[in-house]
Design a protein around this motif. Structure first.
Motif, mmCIF file in Angstrom:
data_model
loop_
_atom_site.group_PDB
_atom_site.id
_atom_site.type_symbol
_atom_site.label_atom_id
_atom_site.label_comp_id
_atom_site.label_asym_id
_atom_site.label_seq_id
_atom_site.Cartn_x
_atom_site.Cartn_y
_atom_site.Cartn_z
ATOM 1 N N TYR A 259 -2.850 23.408 73.306
ATOM 2 C CA TYR A 259 -3.145 24.694 73.926
ATOM 3 C C TYR A 259 -3.769 24.435 75.290
ATOM 4 N N GLY A 260 -3.759 25.458 76.125
ATOM 5 C CA GLY A 260 -4.424 25.349 77.415
ATOM 6 C C GLY A 260 -3.620 24.610 78.462
ATOM 7 N N PRO A 261 -4.229 24.398 79.641
ATOM 8 C CA PRO A 261 -3.516 23.759 80.767
ATOM 9 C C PRO A 261 -3.219 22.284 80.546
ATOM 10 N N ALA A 262 -3.823 21.648 79.543
ATOM 11 C CA ALA A 262 -3.541 20.240 79.250
ATOM 12 C C ALA A 262 -2.723 20.089 77.977
ATOM 13 N N SER A 263 -2.018 21.139 77.567
ATOM 14 C CA SER A 263 -1.232 21.089 76.340
ATOM 15 C C SER A 263 0.012 20.226 76.528
ATOM 16 N N TRP A 264 0.632 19.909 75.410
ATOM 17 C CA TRP A 264 1.863 19.121 75.477
ATOM 18 C C TRP A 264 2.949 19.878 76.250
ATOM 19 N N ALA A 265 2.988 21.213 76.087
ATOM 20 C CA ALA A 265 3.993 22.006 76.793
ATOM 21 C C ALA A 265 3.792 21.925 78.302
ATOM 22 N N ALA A 266 2.537 21.952 78.752
ATOM 23 C CA ALA A 266 2.263 21.822 80.178
ATOM 24 C C ALA A 266 2.641 20.430 80.679
ATOM 25 N N GLN A 267 2.398 19.407 79.879
ATOM 26 C CA GLN A 267 2.750 18.043 80.288
ATOM 27 C C GLN A 267 4.257 17.882 80.436
ATOM 28 N N VAL A 268 5.016 18.406 79.467
ATOM 29 C CA VAL A 268 6.474 18.309 79.554
ATOM 30 C C VAL A 268 6.996 19.129 80.729
ATOM 31 N N ALA A 269 6.430 20.322 80.936
ATOM 32 C CA ALA A 269 6.879 21.174 82.042
ATOM 33 C C ALA A 269 6.651 20.500 83.390
ATOM 34 N N HIS A 270 5.529 19.823 83.568
ATOM 35 C CA HIS A 270 5.262 19.139 84.834
ATOM 36 C C HIS A 270 6.162 17.918 85.001
#
Length: 772
Positions: A259-270
């Protein structure tokens, strides 16, 4: 796979192709179409030649769907190529019609499907069935009209120049033939075996698994927000910089938060945003719709809603086919979706990414039962693109990629983990047992009850339970004998406190049940499901809101307010600000499942739930109830890599998957004997069995599931009829090095027996995760 003059279904005489009475003449240029027929018969898994009539010349392009006469019937197929070379001495049958002129089967996809079929000893057409969406006529008309408009606009231009019909500014850079910066020191992606048998060791000269940018290419700055998403990860900056510079690094990412800005989804998106800076495309695969929603939310913030498309069967045939054609025509360069998205026709592919590769939803449930991870590995070897396999825990297959040097490990530092992860408390340790004498007999120990009570004062509390429903298993109140159906021997369950017990297999109501051991009519719940747990917690905490997420009612997000969230593994909703605490119940019940991968699967579910909890610096606490210290200890230490390394070492000693490969032959004993009659056991190949599979007359093992569509297939044999023999299974173990030869021999044997029409066919399944 050329034509054969003995293809009797295509013979209509001899001599050169010529016009038949009442038929259209052949096309002037490249009159022969090589067609891949859609069939499940192994001996017909090949290319056949057909004549292209002049009336179909413009539409019969390579990759188009066609209808062709074969064996006295009209069958579907795909044109793989057009050629002018007609087979000598054979008069070719003409194509019946072109179903769609859209070139949905590209050369790259055909090559990938062939590699997947070779690795899994299956048919190419079976792989394409999962890869290419079903045709929708109105979508074909939309793109045909768009192409006609584009051709009309391009026609008046002089000197052969063409105008772009794509309004997406990024699409102008997406050309497969455009050269990309290559590593200057040869440290780029190494060629893989044709069957995708796995990674090969890197050279011992220090080249390492991470390719470097070409001389003068420079390192591009990562996109905004990437530093926060990858804070604390050693080597993450170099990984993103190489993606942005056009290189092809490969990594296994150990995410610590969901969850949050350091979530796995944010990492993959970047990571996707980084590869887009080099003008290349990306494919991202996730297990289910809940993970897809989390990833899309991040991609909309990082890339924009119009810069990617989703490929998932849940959207229906029309949106899925439209998005497939958008990728095919280069309008969009990023595809995200569930397991079938691994075949997305992205132009100039620069990155393939996979989230939670250990999830059993990534395994195709139809022949040849391919796994999305292996499909992406084969695609990486085929295109030379970058790869990112992310998860909170680490599977044995991902650990093998790291240990062999094929991929680098992106893991957070230990000091960072101590601050960024929640505190883990095990109620089964000696300290807790001394202070809670009733701990072994309580489903909710005192430490877990206290954690829930204190956590509710700070926010939502997650409660993970093993099973769905109210009471998924019943037993005799007096003698504790499991209650089973008198008709099919299936387990009895109760859907509510006052509901009549019913069989979970056949649905028959047990209105007058009597225990076969003691004759008692009283039943008790031997296992409490999510609904019953939610009801009991509602009584224990009368002032708290209780939310259930399991079965057919899975929630993606819950509000960050005081609430008890009861969920089954994999169905845990995300709290935007994190859970204050998490209770991981039924640990011993989850660990009793009969499977070689049970410890790995349970640990993966625990890590995934713990990653939803606030860090220890904010009071986050996770309470786990299980006695097996070898599984609980990695969670307490937050060491998924150590757990995977230890498990892989044990698998190597025992020569079990994923240290080696496996193939299962399932069928009648006579069929297996005939299959293995001429099959040579050489090299590293060894066999175990055959053994009889359990039928429904005996209890079968059942996997833990998150809902009706989750979990692996249950190992239940078919209901036997009078005079029918049971099915047997033979297991073959072989090394990755011998994999191409073994799977090729299995395919050849399947085709030979299918051509002979043997009475007892045998199913061949390679690398099934539920076979042991």
């Amino acid at each position: 796979m050329g034509s054969d003059p003995h293809q009797l279904s295509l013979l209509q005489g001899f001599g050169a192709p010529k016009k038949a009475p009442g038929t259209s003449p052949a096309a002037a240029n490249n009159p022969v179409a090589q067609v891949l027929i859609e069939t499940s018969l192994p001996h017909l898994d090949r290319i056949f030649d057909y004549l292209v009539p002049e009336t179909l010349d413009a539409e019969a392009v390579p990759g188009a769907r066609v209808k062709a006469r074969f064996g006295g019937q009209e069958m579907s197929g795909f044109i793989t190529r057009r050629t002018s070379d007609a087979p000598e001495g054979v008069k070719l049958a003409p194509l019946a019609k072109v179903v769609s002129a859209q070139p949905v089967l590209t050369d790259e996809l055909l090559q990938l499907a062939t590699a997947v079929a070779e690795r899994y000893a299956g048919n190419v057409s079976d792989v394409l069935r999962a890869a290419i969406p079903a045709r929708v006529a109105k979508v074909d008309k939309e793109f045909a009209a768009r192409e006609a408009e584009s051709a009309a606009e391009d026609a008046p231009l002089a000197d052969g120049a063409t105008a772009s019909a794509n309004s997406d500014p990024d699409a102008s850079t997406l050309h497969a033939a455009e050269p990309q910066p290559q590593p200057a020191d040869g440290a780029g992606p190494q060629p893989q075996p044709a069957d995708g048998a796995g990674p090969q060791p890197q050279p011992a000269d220090g080249a390492g698994p991470q390719p470097k940018p070409a001389d003068g290419a420079g390192l591009t700055e990562p996109p905004p927000g990437a530093a926060e998403a990858y804070a604390g990860y050693e080597g993450a900056g170099d990984f993103l910089a190489q993606l942005a510079a056009g290189a092809a690094p490969r990594a296994v990412l150990a995410s610590h938060k969901s969850y949050g800005p350091a979530s796995w989804a944010a990492q993959v998106a970047h990571a996707v945003a980084s590869v887009r800076q080099s003008g290349r495309g990306a494919v991202v695969v996730v297990p289910d719709a809940k993970d897809l929603a989390s990833l899309e939310a991040e991609l909309q913030q990082v890339l924009g809603a119009d810069k990617y498309v989703r490929l998932t069967a849940e959207d229906g045939p029309t949106p899925r086919y439209r998005n497939y054609l958008r990728l095919l025509h280069g309008e969009v360069s990023v595809a995200v979706g569930t397991r079938s998205a691994a075949y997305a026709p992205v132009r100039d592919l620069g990155l393939v990414a996979l989230w939670e590769d250990g999830d059993d939803l990534l395994l195709e449930q139809r022949s040849p039962y391919q796994h999305a991870r292996e499909v992406l590995l084969l695609r990486t070897a085929q295109s030379g693109c970058a790869a990112l396999f992310a998860a909170v825990s680490r599977s044995g297959e991902a650990e093998r990629l790291v240990e062999s040097g094929w991929a680098a490990a992106l893991t957070p530092s230990r000091p960072f983990l101590r601050q960024a992860t929640p505190r883990i408390l095990n109620t089964a340790d000696s300290f807790q047992q001394e202070r809670d004498p009733m701990l072994r007999h309580a489903r909710l120990p005192h430490a877990a009850w206290r954690a829930a009570q204190e956590g509710l004062e700070r926010g939502p509390v997650l409660v993970q339970v093993a099973r769905t429903g109210f009471s998924p298993a019943l037993s005799c109140q007096d003698c504790r004998t499991p209650a089973r159906c008198t008709d099919c021997n299936g387990p009895l369950a109760q859907s509510g406190r006052t509901a009549t017990p019913a069989c979970r297999w056949c649905g028959r109501l047990a209105t007058n049940y009597a225990c076969p051991e003691c004759g008692s009519h009283r039943l008790r719940a031997s296992v409490a499901g999510a609904l019953r747990t939610a009801e009991e917690l509602g009584r224990a905490f009368p002032g708290a809101t209780v939310v259930s997420s399991s079965g057919d009612h899975i929630k993606s997000v819950v509000e960050s307010k005081k609430a008890l969230v009861v969920a089954t593994p994999g169905a845990e909703p995300v709290a935007p600000e994190g859970y204050a605490a998490a209770l991981l119940l039924d640990g011993n019940a989850m660990l009793t499942r009969e499977s070689l991968r049970t410890p790995e699967d349970v640990l993966r579910r625990w890590f995934r739930a713990a990653s939803l909890v606030k860090p220890s610096s904010e009071g986050g606490l996770v309470v786990v109830t299980a006695d097996l210290a070898t599984v609980v200890a990695p969670l307490v230490r937050w060491d998924p890599a150590g757990a995977a390394a230890r498990e892989m070492q044990l698998r190597r000693e025992l020569q079990l998957p994923p240290a080696v490969r496996i193939a299962a032959l399932t069928g009648k004993a006579s069929g297996i004997e005939a299959f293995m009659a001429d099959f040579e056991l050489g090299g590293s190949l060894r066999s175990v069995g055959p053994v009889e599979l359990p039928s429904r007359e005996t209890p079968a093992r059942e996997p833990q599931t998150r809902g009706p569509q989750a979990g692996g297939p249950q190992l239940r044999g078919p209901q036997l009829r009078p005079g029918e023999t049971s099915e047997h299974r033979l297991l073959l173990f072989f090394s990755y090095q011998d994999g191409p030869a073994v799977t090729a021999a299995l395919r050849h044997r399947k085709a030979a027996l299918a051509a002979k029409r043997v009475p007892d066919p045998v199913q061949v399944r390679c690398d099934g995760v539920d076979l042991l």
